[in-house]
Design an enzyme around this catalytic site. Structure first.
Site, PDB file in Angstrom:
ATOM      1  N   LYS A   1     -13.593  -8.155  -6.527  1.00 23.24           N
ATOM      2  CA  LYS A   1     -13.912  -8.322  -5.110  1.00 23.24           C
ATOM      3  C   LYS A   1     -15.415  -8.555  -4.991  1.00 23.24           C
ATOM      4  O   LYS A   1     -16.213  -7.805  -5.565  1.00 23.24           O
ATOM      5  CB  LYS A   1     -13.513  -7.074  -4.311  1.00 23.24           C
ATOM      6  CG  LYS A   1     -12.026  -6.803  -4.276  1.00 23.24           C
ATOM      7  CD  LYS A   1     -11.730  -5.530  -3.512  1.00 23.24           C
ATOM      8  CE  LYS A   1     -10.237  -5.221  -3.461  1.00 23.24           C
ATOM      9  NZ  LYS A   1      -9.953  -3.920  -2.814  1.00 23.24           N
TER      10      LYS A   1
ATOM     11  N   LYS B   1       0.853  -1.185   0.000  1.00 24.25           N
ATOM     12  CA  LYS B   1       0.000   0.000   0.000  1.00 24.25           C
ATOM     13  C   LYS B   1       0.894   1.241   0.000  1.00 24.25           C
ATOM     14  O   LYS B   1       1.772   1.386   0.856  1.00 24.25           O
ATOM     15  CB  LYS B   1      -0.903   0.007   1.239  1.00 24.25           C
ATOM     16  CG  LYS B   1      -1.902  -1.138   1.305  1.00 24.25           C
ATOM     17  CD  LYS B   1      -3.049  -0.930   0.340  1.00 24.25           C
ATOM     18  CE  LYS B   1      -4.148  -1.952   0.558  1.00 24.25           C
ATOM     19  NZ  LYS B   1      -5.309  -1.729  -0.332  1.00 24.25           N
TER      20      LYS B   1
END
Length: 335
Positions: free
Chosen positions: A248, A152
């Site tokens: 997702k 990230k």
């Protein structure tokens, strides 16, 4: 006569093993919704994760589930209810719980019902949250050189952080996830450095809508749509701007649409990444069935929570164990 389906749900909070930071904020726990569908003494379960980025809260999802609960009680067919629902975490929980219920009623696995190959194991990315270059390098080294690490990164010290992480784990490949946090110039300026650091994929560098700028852009690292990819209706826009899509189930609204999305994306030449929100193994289980279609798997929720569910996945240096049907997706358990 077949009994009617009833619905129950509850909120469950999973404290995280450590603070999880991405470009748009930090969290210390995963707040999830667990849905149970009951019919003929069998119980199908699933978990979804309401996500603020998509204007979802526990309360808004609960309101949707209350509505579905009332519709089921009034005799409306669950397939009609699902067809009328918008994609999102509420629909995901119902869709996946329904697949689990159908598997238990049929005495088969969900993979068999959907004609999917259920992996015996797979490699999943393990995630580093945003921190200083030194702290991120230390966290990377602690993973003991797994095949794939997801990093990230916000828009601060992009190259410095990635170079430090790469030095700490030089044999790993990396996915960099910007969570819509970069500008076009930051993407272009850092692409070569990232490629030199074994970065094989950059997720959603630009905000949704601004990624119109990516049309036919050529970079040394492949780009993956995440926040810009929800269902099949997004694919025409994405195909000229990205080389991969992150599927997702909380975005697609369940496994049913996720399977269809994967098939159509592959037909367009896009690589598949199967990803997740931060949740327990129960949220990972339906998505795991897509691993055989995916070039990249990012289902490391079980190692992010401090304590996972019983019969959850084991993840050892990136190797993710097989799905235990006592958790979800098969006829070996009756909850």
């Amino acid at each position: 006569m077949t009994a009617a389906i009833s619905l129950e749900y509850r909120q469950t909070d999973f404290p995280l093993a450590q603070v999880f930071r991405i470009a748009r904020g930090a969290k210390t726990e995963a707040k999830v919704v667990e849905v149970s569908l009951i019919q003929d003494g069998k119980v199908g379960r699933a978990e979804s994760v309401p996500y603020n980025r998509y204007q979802e809260t526990i309360e808004s999802v609960a309101n949707q589930l209350d509505y579905v609960q009332n519709r089921l009680a009034s005799g409306v067919d669950i397939d009609l209810i699902l067809a009328a629902m918008s994609p999102g975490s509420a629909k995901n929980a119902i869709d996946c719980a329904f697949w689990d219920l159908k598997a238990k009623l049929a005495g088969k696995s969900v993979a068999q019902l959907l004609a999917l190959t259920e992996p015996a194991s797979c490699i999943t990315a393990q995630t580093l949250s945003i921190d200083t270059p030194e702290a991120m390098a230390k966290a990377a080294a602690a993973l003991e050189h797994p095949p794939l690490i997801k990093v990230k990164l916000d828009n601060q010290d992009i190259a410095e952080k990635m170079q430090a992480i790469y030095k700490a784990s030089p044999n790993s490949q990396f996915i960099v996830d910007a969570n819509e946090g970069w500008s076009m110039s930051q993407l272009v300026d850092n692409a070569k450095v990232l490629a030199d650091c074994n970065v094989v994929l950059i997720e959603q560098p630009l905000p949704t809508g601004e990624d119109v700028e990516l049309i036919n852009v050529k970079l040394p690292v492949a780009l993956c749509a995440d926040e810009s990819c929800h269902t099949r209706k997004d694919l025409d826009y994405l195909a000229a701007r990205y080389q991969a899509v992150n599927i997702k189930l909380d975005k697609t609204g369940g496994l049913t649409e996720a399977v269809a999305l994967a098939q159509e994306a592959q037909a367009l030449g896009l690589d598949i990444m199967v990803g997740c929100m931060v949740g327990s193994s129960l949220a990972m289980a339906p998505a795991y069935l897509l691993a055989s279609k995916a070039k990249y798997v990012d289902l490391d929720g079980p190692v992010l929570v401090a304590k996972d569910r019983e019969y959850g996945f084991n993840i050892d240096r990136g190797l993710m164990s097989a799905l235990d049907h006592r958790l979800w997706g098969g006829a070996s358990a009756n909850y």
